[in-house]
Design a protein around this motif. Structure first.
Motif, mmCIF file in Angstrom:
data_model
loop_
_atom_site.group_PDB
_atom_site.id
_atom_site.type_symbol
_atom_site.label_atom_id
_atom_site.label_comp_id
_atom_site.label_asym_id
_atom_site.label_seq_id
_atom_site.Cartn_x
_atom_site.Cartn_y
_atom_site.Cartn_z
ATOM 1 N N THR A 108 1.090 -1.433 -0.534
ATOM 2 C CA THR A 108 0.013 -0.057 0.265
ATOM 3 C C THR A 108 1.477 1.457 0.092
ATOM 4 N N ALA A 109 1.469 1.589 0.973
ATOM 5 C CA ALA A 109 2.709 2.293 0.853
ATOM 6 C C ALA A 109 3.554 2.297 -0.512
ATOM 7 N N LEU A 110 4.043 2.134 -1.100
ATOM 8 C CA LEU A 110 4.526 1.451 -2.841
ATOM 9 C C LEU A 110 3.857 1.916 -3.108
ATOM 10 N N ILE A 111 2.584 2.126 -3.428
ATOM 11 C CA ILE A 111 1.100 2.021 -4.435
ATOM 12 C C ILE A 111 1.253 3.905 -4.253
ATOM 13 N N ARG A 112 0.970 4.316 -3.272
ATOM 14 C CA ARG A 112 1.049 5.259 -2.547
ATOM 15 C C ARG A 112 1.759 6.247 -3.294
ATOM 16 N N SER B 260 3.102 11.594 -7.549
ATOM 17 C CA SER B 260 3.356 13.223 -8.216
ATOM 18 C C SER B 260 1.643 13.199 -8.815
ATOM 19 N N LEU B 261 0.965 12.055 -9.362
ATOM 20 C CA LEU B 261 -0.311 12.562 -9.620
ATOM 21 C C LEU B 261 -1.401 12.966 -8.875
ATOM 22 N N ALA B 262 -1.160 12.897 -7.294
ATOM 23 C CA ALA B 262 -2.546 13.805 -6.652
ATOM 24 C C ALA B 262 -1.893 14.952 -6.580
ATOM 25 N N ASP B 263 -0.432 15.412 -6.677
ATOM 26 C CA ASP B 263 -0.280 16.604 -6.640
ATOM 27 C C ASP B 263 -0.170 16.799 -7.964
ATOM 28 N N MET B 264 -1.155 16.435 -8.860
ATOM 29 C CA MET B 264 -1.118 17.174 -10.663
ATOM 30 C C MET B 264 -2.445 17.280 -9.949
ATOM 31 N N THR C 55 -3.937 6.900 -4.689
ATOM 32 C CA THR C 55 -4.191 7.926 -3.809
ATOM 33 C C THR C 55 -4.098 7.706 -2.526
ATOM 34 N N TRP C 56 -4.936 7.064 -1.933
ATOM 35 C CA TRP C 56 -5.379 7.086 -0.830
ATOM 36 C C TRP C 56 -6.551 5.743 -0.046
ATOM 37 N N GLN C 57 -5.574 4.750 -1.423
ATOM 38 C CA GLN C 57 -6.524 3.892 -0.272
ATOM 39 C C GLN C 57 -5.717 2.973 0.631
ATOM 40 N N VAL D 278 -7.963 -5.755 -17.789
ATOM 41 C CA VAL D 278 -7.661 -5.022 -17.768
ATOM 42 C C VAL D 278 -6.415 -5.294 -16.145
ATOM 43 N N VAL D 279 -5.733 -3.882 -16.274
ATOM 44 C CA VAL D 279 -3.908 -4.103 -15.746
ATOM 45 C C VAL D 279 -4.862 -2.647 -14.735
ATOM 46 N N THR D 280 -4.397 -2.901 -13.627
ATOM 47 C CA THR D 280 -4.862 -1.969 -12.564
ATOM 48 C C THR D 280 -3.717 -1.534 -11.742
ATOM 49 N N GLN D 281 -3.633 -1.230 -10.490
ATOM 50 C CA GLN D 281 -3.013 -0.282 -9.453
ATOM 51 C C GLN D 281 -1.695 -1.024 -9.897
ATOM 52 N N PHE D 282 -1.430 -0.272 -11.128
ATOM 53 C CA PHE D 282 0.112 -0.217 -11.690
ATOM 54 C C PHE D 282 1.221 0.881 -11.310
#
Length: 190
Positions: free
Chosen positions: A20-24, A29-33, A40-42, A90-94
């Motif tokens: 989870t820490a890796l994903i966040r 950088s996307l959250a910062d955009m 960003t929050w899961q 489907v590719v997710t949480q890449f």
């Protein structure tokens, strides 16, 4: 540098907190955009659930998780019609750790995902990203993904671009090329 990384299926003893820490971290950088991606929050429970919905791959570098993604079949009513087509996975949480982004790790992980999809009988790998995340759209386009539609997910604050890649397992001889039928073949035949 990819010398010592291992790409493997998620193991029971892998830490959901670390994943989870890796994903966040990867999505920060996307959250910062200004984009509200789920990543960003899961929560750890969200990560566990999302991994359990399909086949989760992780990248390990000297005992540390530095990349992940999950490939799955669409199963929710709210999933776009494209994702529900036969042969589409489907590719997710890449996600790739920020310090590893640009190293080729993401491309290698995506290649492994495509090989996994083909081994499961899939003919298309699909992914979505925010319409405004032009760098990600370029990344997927360079790897053969094409624009196939849009979706407006609940819980996000953007419209996503749906992208898909026809996975062509080929058998070649001097006079014959045998590969699976992809969605683009259907429109070409009409």
């Amino acid at each position: 540098m990819l010398l010592y990384v291992t790409i493997r299926p998620l193991a029971e003893n892998d830490s959901m907190a670390e994943l989870t820490a890796l994903i966040r971290s990867a999505y920060k950088s996307l959250a910062d955009m200004g984009f509200r991606y789920w990543g960003t929050w899961q929560s750890e429970e969200d990560t566990r659930l999302r991994c359990s919905e399909g086949h989760c791959l992780v990248v390990e570098d000297e005992g540390r998780l530095v990349g992940t993604l999950t490939v799955k079949l669409a199963h929710n009513d709210g999933d776009p019609d494209w994702y529900k087509r036969e042969g589409v996975w489907v590719v997710t949480q890449f996600a790739v750790q920020p310090e590893q982004q640009g190293s080729g790790l993401g491309s290698e992980l995506l290649k492994h995902a495509e090989e996994l999809v083909m081994s499961l009988g899939g003919t298309e790998a699909s992914i979505d990203t925010a319409e405004g995340a032009k760098h990600l759209i370029r990344f997927y386009s360079k790897r053969g993904y094409r624009h196939v539609g849009h979706v407006d997910w609940s819980g996000t604050n953007y419209v996503s671009v749906l992208m898909s890649k026809c996975l062509q397992v080929t058998l070649k001889t001097e006079r014959l090329v045998l590969r699976p039928v992809c969605m683009d073949d259907l429109s070409a035949a009409l």
